[in-house]
Design a protein around this motif. Structure first.
Motif, PDB file in Angstrom:
ATOM      1  N   VAL A 154      86.723  62.469  25.023  1.00  0.00           N
ATOM      2  CA  VAL A 154      86.993  62.332  25.583  1.00  0.00           C
ATOM      3  C   VAL A 154      88.259  63.305  26.495  1.00  0.00           C
ATOM      4  O   VAL A 154      88.580  63.645  25.555  1.00  0.00           O
ATOM      5  CB  VAL A 154      88.556  60.448  25.826  1.00  0.00           C
ATOM      6  N   LEU A 155      87.816  64.081  27.387  1.00  0.00           N
ATOM      7  CA  LEU A 155      88.129  65.066  28.256  1.00  0.00           C
ATOM      8  C   LEU A 155      89.563  64.878  29.315  1.00  0.00           C
ATOM      9  O   LEU A 155      89.340  63.886  29.689  1.00  0.00           O
ATOM     10  CB  LEU A 155      87.132  65.958  29.140  1.00  0.00           C
ATOM     11  N   TYR A 156      90.545  64.760  28.474  1.00  0.00           N
ATOM     12  CA  TYR A 156      91.879  63.881  29.707  1.00  0.00           C
ATOM     13  C   TYR A 156      92.448  65.160  29.980  1.00  0.00           C
ATOM     14  O   TYR A 156      92.300  66.089  31.208  1.00  0.00           O
ATOM     15  CB  TYR A 156      92.664  63.408  28.632  1.00  0.00           C
ATOM     16  N   THR A 157      93.718  65.957  29.265  1.00  0.00           N
ATOM     17  CA  THR A 157      94.547  66.882  29.793  1.00  0.00           C
ATOM     18  C   THR A 157      93.920  68.291  29.437  1.00  0.00           C
ATOM     19  O   THR A 157      94.590  69.024  30.732  1.00  0.00           O
ATOM     20  CB  THR A 157      95.892  66.843  29.439  1.00  0.00           C
ATOM     21  N   GLY A 158      92.561  68.404  28.917  1.00  0.00           N
ATOM     22  CA  GLY A 158      92.900  69.946  28.523  1.00  0.00           C
ATOM     23  C   GLY A 158      93.346  70.235  27.052  1.00  0.00           C
ATOM     24  O   GLY A 158      92.846  71.205  26.449  1.00  0.00           O
ATOM     25  N   VAL A 207      75.263  76.297  18.380  1.00  0.00           N
ATOM     26  CA  VAL A 207      76.020  75.699  17.061  1.00  0.00           C
ATOM     27  C   VAL A 207      76.365  74.566  17.476  1.00  0.00           C
ATOM     28  O   VAL A 207      77.726  74.716  18.381  1.00  0.00           O
ATOM     29  CB  VAL A 207      76.638  76.696  16.400  1.00  0.00           C
ATOM     30  N   LEU A 208      76.355  73.528  17.412  1.00  0.00           N
ATOM     31  CA  LEU A 208      77.232  72.123  17.970  1.00  0.00           C
ATOM     32  C   LEU A 208      78.759  71.953  16.696  1.00  0.00           C
ATOM     33  O   LEU A 208      79.002  71.990  15.043  1.00  0.00           O
ATOM     34  CB  LEU A 208      76.772  70.780  17.712  1.00  0.00           C
ATOM     35  N   VAL A 209      79.814  71.944  17.578  1.00  0.00           N
ATOM     36  CA  VAL A 209      81.091  71.618  16.544  1.00  0.00           C
ATOM     37  C   VAL A 209      81.586  70.092  17.143  1.00  0.00           C
ATOM     38  O   VAL A 209      82.215  70.425  18.695  1.00  0.00           O
ATOM     39  CB  VAL A 209      81.810  73.222  16.635  1.00  0.00           C
ATOM     40  N   GLY A 210      81.789  69.104  15.921  1.00  0.00           N
ATOM     41  CA  GLY A 210      82.934  68.512  16.794  1.00  0.00           C
ATOM     42  C   GLY A 210      83.874  68.720  16.841  1.00  0.00           C
ATOM     43  O   GLY A 210      84.587  69.224  15.298  1.00  0.00           O
ATOM     44  N   ILE A 211      84.469  67.803  17.895  1.00  0.00           N
ATOM     45  CA  ILE A 211      86.608  68.446  17.456  1.00  0.00           C
ATOM     46  C   ILE A 211      86.711  66.686  16.806  1.00  0.00           C
ATOM     47  O   ILE A 211      86.364  66.144  17.517  1.00  0.00           O
ATOM     48  CB  ILE A 211      86.734  67.706  18.869  1.00  0.00           C
ATOM     49  N   GLN A 212      87.791  66.999  15.189  1.00  0.00           N
ATOM     50  CA  GLN A 212      88.154  65.691  15.011  1.00  0.00           C
ATOM     51  C   GLN A 212      88.918  64.291  16.010  1.00  0.00           C
ATOM     52  O   GLN A 212      89.367  64.950  16.803  1.00  0.00           O
ATOM     53  CB  GLN A 212      88.877  66.300  13.656  1.00  0.00           C
ATOM     54  N   THR A 213      88.334  63.454  15.605  1.00  0.00           N
ATOM     55  CA  THR A 213      87.749  62.783  14.946  1.00  0.00           C
ATOM     56  C   THR A 213      85.979  62.437  15.527  1.00  0.00           C
ATOM     57  O   THR A 213      85.182  62.475  14.831  1.00  0.00           O
ATOM     58  CB  THR A 213      88.963  61.856  14.689  1.00  0.00           C
ATOM     59  N   ARG A 214      86.596  61.884  16.942  1.00  0.00           N
ATOM     60  CA  ARG A 214      84.793  60.888  17.268  1.00  0.00           C
ATOM     61  C   ARG A 214      83.912  62.265  17.649  1.00  0.00           C
ATOM     62  O   ARG A 214      82.829  62.054  17.823  1.00  0.00           O
ATOM     63  CB  ARG A 214      85.305  59.987  17.839  1.00  0.00           C
ATOM     64  N   GLY A 215      84.740  63.536  17.843  1.00  0.00           N
ATOM     65  CA  GLY A 215      83.768  64.318  17.938  1.00  0.00           C
ATOM     66  C   GLY A 215      82.812  64.328  17.391  1.00  0.00           C
ATOM     67  O   GLY A 215      81.272  65.281  17.250  1.00  0.00           O
ATOM     68  N   VAL A 216      82.598  64.700  15.834  1.00  0.00           N
ATOM     69  CA  VAL A 216      82.051  65.184  15.037  1.00  0.00           C
ATOM     70  C   VAL A 216      80.797  64.751  14.870  1.00  0.00           C
ATOM     71  O   VAL A 216      79.587  64.882  14.707  1.00  0.00           O
ATOM     72  CB  VAL A 216      82.152  65.514  13.698  1.00  0.00           C
ATOM     73  N   ARG A 254      94.425  53.115  28.481  1.00  0.00           N
ATOM     74  CA  ARG A 254      93.784  54.161  27.175  1.00  0.00           C
ATOM     75  C   ARG A 254      91.977  54.316  26.840  1.00  0.00           C
ATOM     76  O   ARG A 254      91.863  52.919  27.279  1.00  0.00           O
ATOM     77  CB  ARG A 254      94.680  53.822  26.218  1.00  0.00           C
ATOM     78  N   ILE A 255      92.161  55.592  27.187  1.00  0.00           N
ATOM     79  CA  ILE A 255      90.306  55.260  26.869  1.00  0.00           C
ATOM     80  C   ILE A 255      89.908  55.539  25.472  1.00  0.00           C
ATOM     81  O   ILE A 255      90.578  56.998  24.913  1.00  0.00           O
ATOM     82  CB  ILE A 255      89.392  56.087  27.727  1.00  0.00           C
ATOM     83  N   ARG A 256      89.480  54.519  25.007  1.00  0.00           N
ATOM     84  CA  ARG A 256      88.764  55.106  23.517  1.00  0.00           C
ATOM     85  C   ARG A 256      86.962  54.596  22.927  1.00  0.00           C
ATOM     86  O   ARG A 256      86.492  54.003  23.607  1.00  0.00           O
ATOM     87  CB  ARG A 256      89.460  53.611  22.412  1.00  0.00           C
ATOM     88  N   ALA A 291      81.481  66.380  26.972  1.00  0.00           N
ATOM     89  CA  ALA A 291      82.301  65.043  26.763  1.00  0.00           C
ATOM     90  C   ALA A 291      81.714  64.097  27.167  1.00  0.00           C
ATOM     91  O   ALA A 291      80.642  64.280  27.768  1.00  0.00           O
ATOM     92  CB  ALA A 291      82.867  65.820  27.236  1.00  0.00           C
ATOM     93  N   LEU A 292      81.701  63.738  26.276  1.00  0.00           N
ATOM     94  CA  LEU A 292      81.332  62.150  26.242  1.00  0.00           C
ATOM     95  C   LEU A 292      81.682  61.489  27.901  1.00  0.00           C
ATOM     96  O   LEU A 292      81.013  60.840  28.381  1.00  0.00           O
ATOM     97  CB  LEU A 292      81.021  60.920  24.446  1.00  0.00           C
ATOM     98  N   VAL A 293      83.429  61.571  27.681  1.00  0.00           N
ATOM     99  CA  VAL A 293      83.871  60.718  29.452  1.00  0.00           C
ATOM    100  C   VAL A 293      84.721  62.054  29.544  1.00  0.00           C
ATOM    101  O   VAL A 293      85.302  62.326  28.904  1.00  0.00           O
ATOM    102  CB  VAL A 293      84.824  59.577  28.815  1.00  0.00           C
ATOM    103  N   ASP A 294      84.598  62.241  30.976  1.00  0.00           N
ATOM    104  CA  ASP A 294      85.562  63.149  30.982  1.00  0.00           C
ATOM    105  C   ASP A 294      86.954  62.301  32.012  1.00  0.00           C
ATOM    106  O   ASP A 294      86.118  61.223  33.509  1.00  0.00           O
ATOM    107  CB  ASP A 294      84.888  63.790  32.191  1.00  0.00           C
ATOM    108  N   ARG A 295      87.857  61.821  32.174  1.00  0.00           N
ATOM    109  CA  ARG A 295      88.753  60.611  32.686  1.00  0.00           C
ATOM    110  C   ARG A 295      89.867  61.484  33.884  1.00  0.00           C
ATOM    111  O   ARG A 295      90.355  60.905  34.227  1.00  0.00           O
ATOM    112  CB  ARG A 295      89.064  59.885  31.929  1.00  0.00           C
ATOM    113  N   GLY A 296      89.355  62.345  33.856  1.00  0.00           N
ATOM    114  CA  GLY A 296      90.313  63.510  34.587  1.00  0.00           C
ATOM    115  C   GLY A 296      91.967  63.568  34.158  1.00  0.00           C
ATOM    116  O   GLY A 296      92.280  63.856  33.268  1.00  0.00           O
TER     117      GLY A 296
END
Length: 186
Positions: free
Chosen positions: A101-105, A32-41, A155-157, A128-133
């Motif tokens: 984007v995965l940032y602080t967690g 089951v894929l669950v996108g996190i609002q907004t762009r994860g959806v 800021r990563i967008r 995560a499409l992008v992991d920025r640390g």
């Protein structure tokens, strides 16, 4: 503004992520894929479509709003609520959280809490499409489209066609402190 990923790069990363998910899960059964609002959806929906193309199997893809599960509500002021729509039971299934984007967690922690309120999945995985640390919590993605080391002041967008009218990942320097921007998870 600096472009980090083009539309083609983003498309290639999503195709690779779909294959990685299928390999790790030994197929599409129970996903089951669950996108996190907004762009994860939209990213979750694209992954579901890619999995359908690869496996010939429909994988449910939904949306998760984690606003009420955040640990910084008192610092952020009024927030608009998104919609949570998970089109299948999570009980006993592999729930794949999809975020841009995965940032602080902290957003992922909130998402796990929200999923556990919906039921008891067999496992929760993270794409995560992008992991920025710059993690503040011990959370890591199971599948990453691109690791992009950044400074805390960047800021990563992630821009997606469905929301922004184009696909790309960009970096924007900002003078705000990371604590102020935390809700952006970018």
């Amino acid at each position: 503004m600096t472009q980090l990923l083009s539309a083609d790069d983003l498309s290639r990363a999503l195709k690779r992520l779909a294959h990685e998910l299928l390999e790790a899960n030994h197929g599409a059964d129970g996903l089951v894929l669950v996108g996190i609002q907004t762009r994860g959806v939209p990213l979750a929906r694209r992954l579901a479509a890619l999995i359908r193309d690869i496996e010939g199997t429909e994988v449910p893809a939904g949306a998760l709003d984690v606003t009420l599960y955040r640990d910084d509500l008192t610092r952020r002021g009024p927030l608009s609520l998104g919609e949570t729509r998970v089109p299948a039971s999570v009980d006993g299934r592999t729930v794949v959280l999809v975020d841009d984007v995965l940032y602080t967690g902290r957003t992922i922690r909130a998402a796990m809490e929200a999923v556990l309120e919906l039921g008891r999945p067999a496992r929760i995985r993270l794409v995560a499409l992008v992991d920025r640390g710059h993690r503040e919590l011990p959370i890591r993605a199971d599948h990453v489209g691109k690791n992009l080391p950044t400074s805390a002041g960047d800021r990563i967008r992630v821009l997606v066609e469905e929301v922004d009218g184009r696909d790309e990942v960009v970096s924007e320097p900002t003078s705000e402190s990371p604590a102020v921007r935390e809700g952006d998870e970018a």
